[in-house]
Design a protein around this motif. Structure first.
Motif, PDB file in Angstrom:
ATOM      1  N   ASN A  62      40.295  35.868  34.850  1.00  0.00           N
ATOM      2  CA  ASN A  62      40.778  36.044  36.223  1.00  0.00           C
ATOM      3  C   ASN A  62      42.198  35.505  36.394  1.00  0.00           C
ATOM      4  O   ASN A  62      42.545  34.459  35.834  1.00  0.00           O
ATOM      5  CB  ASN A  62      39.856  35.314  37.217  1.00  0.00           C
ATOM      6  CG  ASN A  62      38.574  36.091  37.462  1.00  0.00           C
ATOM      7  OD1 ASN A  62      38.496  37.287  37.180  1.00  0.00           O
ATOM      8  ND2 ASN A  62      37.559  35.428  37.973  1.00  0.00           N
ATOM      9  N   GLY A  74      43.467  35.329  44.751  1.00  0.00           N
ATOM     10  CA  GLY A  74      42.042  35.170  45.043  1.00  0.00           C
ATOM     11  C   GLY A  74      41.467  33.811  44.703  1.00  0.00           C
ATOM     12  O   GLY A  74      40.253  33.633  44.705  1.00  0.00           O
ATOM     13  N   GLU A 122      40.455  40.018  45.702  1.00  0.00           N
ATOM     14  CA  GLU A 122      39.592  39.836  44.531  1.00  0.00           C
ATOM     15  C   GLU A 122      40.506  39.514  43.349  1.00  0.00           C
ATOM     16  O   GLU A 122      41.473  40.223  43.124  1.00  0.00           O
ATOM     17  CB  GLU A 122      38.847  41.147  44.282  1.00  0.00           C
ATOM     18  CG  GLU A 122      37.614  41.045  43.406  1.00  0.00           C
ATOM     19  CD  GLU A 122      36.540  40.122  43.958  1.00  0.00           C
ATOM     20  OE1 GLU A 122      35.941  39.402  43.133  1.00  0.00           O
ATOM     21  OE2 GLU A 122      36.319  40.105  45.187  1.00  0.00           O
TER      22      GLU A 122
END
Length: 338
Positions: free
Chosen positions: A290, A295, A313
């Motif tokens: 990620n 986010g 997201e």
């Protein structure tokens, strides 16, 4: 590097005071050199971001290019002329670009920003870079550093790169330029994200927020903290592999966000290296890493992020590994070698 940039900023202000070019703010040091780690200490690039604001009679408007998805979001900087008739009535010696005859404006105060650094109505990165090069070259002889240092300009289309040398030492500096998103720590900048970024595209950059994150950690960390040494060692190890330094930096930032700073002291050094190693393996196996800023609900409150960044997201930096099995096989075999 920052002293040199501060001197440049002062002279930029003098030279551009009555012009209709972008107003240049104080340079912000970004990237590994200013975060306190560099994978190759012998060829450090001091990267600075120079925020630009609109000159008198103009305004900047950021427009998102909706064709691109996070984390490669491109913006255009639309330049709009603003009425300055009231300023003229208040005694300010400026003709209004909108309401005075074009010939009179051209003759008496020169072209607007739309006529110099724009393509159509959008600020052009290539034109802005050429303008920066001219400024840097013209101002250099006036700077105190010019007496002892030699300036060499290096080619670049989307930034201004140069090195200064004094016989023993050489410093390489890259000046990026950008526009701030509101009053946040997120900017759109001239730095390209892929090989052929259009000249009117300004990719969103998280470099200032990331640099501030490292400063936030440094304020809390014990004096013998080796978190930067861990990152430096790991990025140095993977030079020559396909893992980018940004991948390693992202993994370490996630770990700094979850492991208390007290546990990055000297005596935990091998454990933390082990954590980075395991974390890299897990992310590769799951084909998922990620993005650290986008986010991230745990991001330090003192670092200002626009709402669309915090509520998004988080994009997967290893998305390509899920799409291309051959690429995944290659990085897994490289991981074994590493």
């Amino acid at each position: 590097a920052i002293d040199l940039m501060d001197n440049y900023t002062v002279y930029f202000g003098h030279v551009l005071a009555k012009s209709f070019y972008p107003v240049l703010q104080r340079a912000i040091g970004v990237g590994s050199a200013f975060e306190g780690w560099s994978p190759r200490e012998q060829d450090v690039v001091y990267r600075v971001l120079i925020p630009m604001t609109s000159p008198r009679g103009h305004s900047f408007h950021l427009e998102l290019d909706t064709a691109e998805q996070m984390p490669v979001r491109n913006f255009r900087v639309r330049v709009q002329l603003e009425c300055t008739c009231t300023r003229q009535q208040q005694g300010e010696n400026m003709l209004c670009f909108l309401h005075h005859p074009e010939e009179e404006v051209r003759r008496n105060q020169g072209p607007s920003l739309l006529d110099t650094l724009c393509t159509k109505s959008y600020l052009d990165v290539h034109k802005t870079a050429r303008w920066f090069y001219q400024l840097v070259r013209a101002i250099w002889p006036a700077l105190p550093q010019s007496h002892n240092w030699h300036l060499v300009l290096l080619p670049s289309r989307r930034s201004c790169q140069f090195k200064v040398t004094n016989g023993e030492a050489t410093y390489r500096i890259e000046m990026l330029f950008g526009v701030q998103r509101g009053d946040s720590d997120i900017f759109v900048s001239s730095q390209p994200r892929e090989a052929h970024t259009e000249s009117t595209f300004w990719p969103e950059t998280y470099a200032v927020a990331e640099m501030k994150f490292f400063k936030h950690i440094a304020r809390q960390a014990p004096p013998d903290s080796l978190h930067l040494r861990c990152l430096q060692l790991f990025t140095h190890l993977q030079l020559g592999f396909t893992f980018s330094t940004y991948t390693m930096k992202t993994i370490v930032m996630h770990l700094l966000d979850t492991i208390p700073v007290s546990q990055w002291r000297r005596r935990y050094f091998l454990q933390r290296l082990g954590d980075i190693h395991v974390n890299l393996r897990c992310c590769l196996e799951e084909k998922c890493l990620n993005h650290f800023v986008i986010g991230n609900k745990r991001f330090p409150q003192e670092i200002s992020l626009p709402l669309d960044i915090t509520s998004a997201e988080p994009p997967n930096l290893f998305h390509h590994l899920a799409l291309y099995p051959a690429a995944h096989s290659q990085v897994m075999s490289e991981y074994q070698d590493l």
